[in-house]
Write a protein that holds these residues in place. Structure first.
Motif, PDB file in Angstrom:
ATOM      1  N   UNK A 161     -10.258   6.381  -3.750  1.00  0.00           N
ATOM      2  CA  UNK A 161      -9.063   5.452  -4.224  1.00  0.00           C
ATOM      3  C   UNK A 161      -8.680   5.721  -5.613  1.00  0.00           C
ATOM      4  N   UNK A 162      -7.412   5.593  -5.833  1.00  0.00           N
ATOM      5  CA  UNK A 162      -6.651   5.762  -7.151  1.00  0.00           C
ATOM      6  C   UNK A 162      -6.910   4.283  -8.044  1.00  0.00           C
ATOM      7  N   UNK A 163      -7.218   3.403  -7.108  1.00  0.00           N
ATOM      8  CA  UNK A 163      -7.240   1.726  -7.854  1.00  0.00           C
ATOM      9  C   UNK A 163      -8.478   1.883  -8.841  1.00  0.00           C
ATOM     10  N   UNK A 164      -8.482   0.904  -9.756  1.00  0.00           N
ATOM     11  CA  UNK A 164      -9.577   1.102 -10.792  1.00  0.00           C
ATOM     12  C   UNK A 164     -10.491   0.024 -10.145  1.00  0.00           C
ATOM     13  N   UNK A 188       3.670   2.189 -11.173  1.00  0.00           N
ATOM     14  CA  UNK A 188       2.369   1.360 -11.086  1.00  0.00           C
ATOM     15  C   UNK A 188       1.453   2.274 -12.165  1.00  0.00           C
ATOM     16  N   UNK A 189       0.357   1.657 -12.476  1.00  0.00           N
ATOM     17  CA  UNK A 189      -0.756   2.169 -13.502  1.00  0.00           C
ATOM     18  C   UNK A 189      -1.450   3.219 -12.687  1.00  0.00           C
ATOM     19  N   UNK A 190      -1.266   3.554 -11.627  1.00  0.00           N
ATOM     20  CA  UNK A 190      -1.815   4.882 -11.032  1.00  0.00           C
ATOM     21  C   UNK A 190      -0.666   5.738 -10.356  1.00  0.00           C
ATOM     22  N   UNK A 191       0.445   5.190 -10.471  1.00  0.00           N
ATOM     23  CA  UNK A 191       1.688   5.975  -9.771  1.00  0.00           C
ATOM     24  C   UNK A 191       3.231   5.906 -10.501  1.00  0.00           C
ATOM     25  N   UNK A 248       3.023  13.196  -3.516  1.00  0.00           N
ATOM     26  CA  UNK A 248       1.837  13.914  -2.875  1.00  0.00           C
ATOM     27  C   UNK A 248       0.277  12.860  -2.716  1.00  0.00           C
ATOM     28  N   UNK A 249       0.278  12.170  -3.838  1.00  0.00           N
ATOM     29  CA  UNK A 249      -1.080  11.593  -3.523  1.00  0.00           C
ATOM     30  C   UNK A 249      -0.696  10.240  -2.429  1.00  0.00           C
ATOM     31  N   UNK A 250       0.587   9.980  -2.173  1.00  0.00           N
ATOM     32  CA  UNK A 250       0.738   8.651  -1.371  1.00  0.00           C
ATOM     33  C   UNK A 250       1.208   9.236   0.108  1.00  0.00           C
ATOM     34  N   UNK A 251       2.402   9.011   0.519  1.00  0.00           N
ATOM     35  CA  UNK A 251       2.950   9.493   1.682  1.00  0.00           C
ATOM     36  C   UNK A 251       3.721  10.658   1.315  1.00  0.00           C
ATOM     37  N   UNK A 252       3.116  11.771   1.866  1.00  0.00           N
ATOM     38  CA  UNK A 252       3.548  13.160   1.720  1.00  0.00           C
ATOM     39  C   UNK A 252       5.159  13.488   2.001  1.00  0.00           C
ATOM     40  N   UNK A 253       5.799  14.116   1.486  1.00  0.00           N
ATOM     41  CA  UNK A 253       7.249  14.277   1.705  1.00  0.00           C
ATOM     42  C   UNK A 253       7.444  14.434   3.074  1.00  0.00           C
TER      43      UNK A 253
END
Length: 264
Positions: free
Chosen positions: A28-31, A192-195, A224-229
């Protein structure tokens, strides 16, 4: 007596917990499970947070490169896009006065009204709160989406609009000026802090003066790191097709893309 300052002691982490967090962080990209020194975050974690915060702030203030988007759209569509502006005269006004970002300025409205467009789908590329998101991801989404709309579903495409200092509701005014049946707004979401470069797609059927956010469908976190195009394009195409079939959007249109759809 030793008066020499001592470094803060590491918190006592139970056996196995550090290994558990280390195994989960790559997922995850969450901290999560951030290391601490005493009551404070460890220096690497703190510096990483400050860097992410700076990137989010930079994304909010960044300007849209309309020339680059126009060049890409010309290659993709074979014709230039229309460059328009909201009623917000600059970035500061856009951030301080959300209402101005929801309206078109007089010159842009006149440009759209004289474009000769009638019906079809209006597509708006707006900077929103992250011009980076629109700059990076809007064209890949359209590249995957347009064949689905034009060749498979038979949509007519109104002139594509690149909008400076625009918010989602400005797309309603674009659609009305172009007399479009529906509008798709690709817009940079709040960083956001990760996006810092997350793109949102807001789709509305028959937008009018009384249209509200409840009348829209949203596909979010496109990157790319979430919902791909490509996946986002498939979802948007499905929603647009159902809007045309059911003649509605927003809360009245349920996302049942992977389920049998009952059409009234």
């Amino acid at each position: 007596m030793n008066d020499k300052p001592q470094p803060p002691a590491e918190l006592d982490v139970p056996s196995g917990v550090a290994e558990l967090w280390a195994a989960l962080r790559p997922l995850t990209a969450a901290r999560i499970g951030l290391p601490r020194t005493g009551a404070s975050l460890a220096t690497p974690a703190l510096l990483d947070f400050r860097l992410a915060h700076a990137r989010a702030r930079d994304a909010v203030g960044a300007a849209l490169d309309a020339d680059a988007l126009q060049a890409g759209l010309s290659r993709l569509l074979g014709q230039p896009a229309l460059v328009c502006r909201s009623a917000a005269p600059d970035r500061r006004s856009y951030l301080m006065r959300p209402d101005l970002g929801r309206q078109l300025d007089a010159g842009s409205l006149a440009l759209l009204q004289t474009s000769g467009s009638r019906g079809g789908l209006a597509v708006v590329l707006a900077d929103g709160l992250s011009a980076q998101a629109t700059q990076r991801h809007a064209l890949p989404v359209l590249e995957a989406l347009l064949p689905l709309l034009l060749q498979t579903q038979g949509w007519a495409l109104a002139p594509v609009v690149v909008l400076h200092h625009g918010r989602v509701a400005a797309g309603d005014g674009v659609a009305r000026a172009l007399q479009a049946e529906a509008v798709l707004v690709l817009i940079g979401e709040r960083p956001g802090l990760s996006s810092p470069d997350s793109l949102g797609a807001y789709i509305t059927w028959a937008p009018g003066a009384a249209t509200s956010d409840a009348d829209r469908n949203c596909v979010s976190n496109i990157r790319p790191q979430g919902l791909a195009p490509q996946a986002a394009a498939a979802k948007i195409a499905w929603l647009l097709n159902q809007m045309r079939v059911q003649q509605r959007s927003g809360v009245a249109l349920k996302d049942q893309m992977n389920q049998p759809v009952q059409v009234p």
